[in-house]
Design an enzyme around this catalytic site. Structure first.
Site, PDB file in Angstrom:
ATOM      1  N   GLY A  14       0.908  -1.205   0.076  1.00  0.00           N
ATOM      2  CA  GLY A  14       0.151   0.120   0.162  1.00  0.00           C
ATOM      3  C   GLY A  14       0.933   1.323  -0.187  1.00  0.00           C
ATOM      4  O   GLY A  14       1.718   1.154   0.699  1.00  0.00           O
ATOM      5  N   ARG A  75       0.992  -4.993  -6.023  1.00  0.00           N
ATOM      6  CA  ARG A  75       0.916  -6.047  -5.458  1.00  0.00           C
ATOM      7  C   ARG A  75       1.312  -7.299  -6.315  1.00  0.00           C
ATOM      8  O   ARG A  75       0.617  -7.182  -7.315  1.00  0.00           O
ATOM      9  CB  ARG A  75      -0.383  -6.463  -4.465  1.00  0.00           C
ATOM     10  N   ASP A 106       4.613  -5.039   6.061  1.00  0.00           N
ATOM     11  CA  ASP A 106       5.298  -6.379   6.536  1.00  0.00           C
ATOM     12  C   ASP A 106       5.168  -7.531   5.274  1.00  0.00           C
ATOM     13  O   ASP A 106       5.881  -8.136   5.223  1.00  0.00           O
ATOM     14  CB  ASP A 106       4.212  -6.731   7.714  1.00  0.00           C
ATOM     15  N   THR A 129       4.219   2.589   5.577  1.00  0.00           N
ATOM     16  CA  THR A 129       2.745   2.033   5.721  1.00  0.00           C
ATOM     17  C   THR A 129       2.019   2.887   6.616  1.00  0.00           C
ATOM     18  O   THR A 129       2.289   3.582   7.680  1.00  0.00           O
ATOM     19  CB  THR A 129       2.612   0.483   6.175  1.00  0.00           C
ATOM     20  N   ASP A 131      -0.452   2.026   8.532  1.00  0.00           N
ATOM     21  CA  ASP A 131      -0.990   1.203   9.521  1.00  0.00           C
ATOM     22  C   ASP A 131      -0.110   1.514  11.083  1.00  0.00           C
ATOM     23  O   ASP A 131      -0.637   0.943  11.917  1.00  0.00           O
ATOM     24  CB  ASP A 131      -1.004  -0.089   9.297  1.00  0.00           C
ATOM     25  N   ASP A 133       1.795  -0.744  11.950  1.00  0.00           N
ATOM     26  CA  ASP A 133       1.790  -1.972  12.639  1.00  0.00           C
ATOM     27  C   ASP A 133       2.998  -2.909  12.387  1.00  0.00           C
ATOM     28  O   ASP A 133       3.356  -4.186  12.209  1.00  0.00           O
ATOM     29  CB  ASP A 133       0.756  -2.733  11.938  1.00  0.00           C
ATOM     30  N   ARG A 175      -6.400  -2.851   8.412  1.00  0.00           N
ATOM     31  CA  ARG A 175      -6.912  -4.229   8.425  1.00  0.00           C
ATOM     32  C   ARG A 175      -6.513  -5.009   9.724  1.00  0.00           C
ATOM     33  O   ARG A 175      -7.410  -5.891   9.997  1.00  0.00           O
ATOM     34  CB  ARG A 175      -6.316  -4.886   7.181  1.00  0.00           C
TER      35      ARG A 175
END
Ligand code: ATP
Length: 325
Positions: A14, A75, A106, A129, A131, A133, A175
């Protein structure tokens, strides 16, 4: 150890605001150390297809303030196969590339770890990212911009919610991780936050609406999309059913969270880790993500960075509970 003379650079997964600032930092640092840079378009997919081109200091002029990624991102299912990775390696060898800088999340680092175990190709990663995360960095490139975009949007929603005495359920990205929802929930004064880490507990939300203050004219509930983007509509339906007297609306912020000018924090983070990436490759690092922990550059093996064990700070949830009284 042979001195690295040529590196490849790509963005993958992303997109995140600040990726361009990271690209700029890598290219300019490489120039500083007399290392050539080959840009790879569209992540692993472009690597397989040979979308490689030389970059110089000028090719990254005037991009530090731009969202998205000038290298494009993608992707790649093909890279998940041994044959795809062999094709990618052949392209790197053909172009004389001796090391890689990967900017992504990741999935990107999982691919890099596998590739690095199969072929003799040093790879370092930059956490890109929205996120946040990844383990091994306090913040990822793009997170700060994304959370500021969210609170700008929620402030606007709050104005209309207040005018109409409405309850808004706002869905944000994330997500596997509720870190966007958690911080923006605090920053926008949400009544409740629903995140994947604590399992989406609709009963707790109902309880809060039932027993919380009744005299507030507007209410915001922040929901992380989790496995189920658009799931806020179902939450909205259940809230409407149980509390028909609330004027309940659902707003899904969607892709605006990925775009826009990177914040100062993201530009500085991207610049710091971008410089460190090239220096790390020169120093012989491989299979590591470069992040910042407690304001210092930190190296974390890919396998640890991707473990999905970024913990939610329980105090943050407590803060929401206390402050929404
Ligand atoms: P974001 O966190 O923003 O979604 P990401 O890097 O996690 O970014 P992914 O789409 O999960 O994004 O992964 C990017 C790419 O990494 C995938 O399209 C694929 O090419 C590669 N990749 C992911 N997992 C693997 C794997 N197990 N083996 C090989 N390659 C992989």
């Amino acid at each position: 150890m042979t001195q690295i003379k040529k590196i490849g650079l790509f963005t993958s997964g992303g997109d995140a605001p600040g990726m361009n600032a990271a690209i700029r930092a890598v290219v300019r640092t490489a120039k500083y150390y007399n290392i050539e840079v080959v840009g790879i378009r569209r992540g692993y997919e472009g690597m397989i297809n040979g979308e490689l081109f030389p970059m110089d200091g000028k090719s990254v002029a005037n991009i530090i303030q731009r969202g998205g990624t000038i290298l494009k991102t993608a992707r790649s299912e093909q890279f998940k196969t041994a044959e795809g990775r062999r094709l990618a390696y052949d392209q790197l060898v053909k172009h004389g590339i001796q090391g890689l800088v990967a900017i992504g999340g990741d999935g990107t680092f999982t691919g890099a770890r596998i590739f690095g175990s199969e072929y003799d190709m040093p790879i370092v990663g930059l956490p890109g990212t929205i996120d946040n995360d990844l383990y091994g960095t306090d913040f990822t490139i793009g997170y700060d911009t994304a959370i500021n975009t969210v609170i700008d949007a929620v402030d606007k929603i709050r104005d209309t919610a207040e005018s109409h005495d409405r309850l808004f359920i706002v869905e944000v990205m994330g997500r596997d991780s509720g870190l966007i929802a958690l911080r923006t929930g605090i920053a926008s004064g949400a009544e409740a936050i629903i995140i994947p880490e604590t399992k989406r507990d609709i009963n707790a939300l109902m309880d809060r609406l039932e027993n919380g203050r009744k005299d507030k004219s507007s209410k915001i509930v922040m929901v992380a999309e989790g496995e189920d983007p658009g799931g806020a509509f179902e939450i909205g339906r259940q809230v409407k059913e149980k509390f028909p007297n609330y004027d309940t609306r659902v707003s899904i912020l969607g892709h605006i969270q990925r775009g826009g000018k990177p914040s100062c924090m993201d530009r500085v983070l991207a610049s710091r880790v971008g410089v460190a990436a090239v220096e790390a490759l020169r120093d012989g690092h491989r299979n590591e993500m470069i992040g910042i922990v407690h304001n210092e550059i930190a190296f974390t093996p890919f396998e640890h960075a991707c473990k999905h064990h970024v913990e939610i700070n329980a105090n943050f949830l407590k803060i929401v509970e206390i402050l929404s009284i």
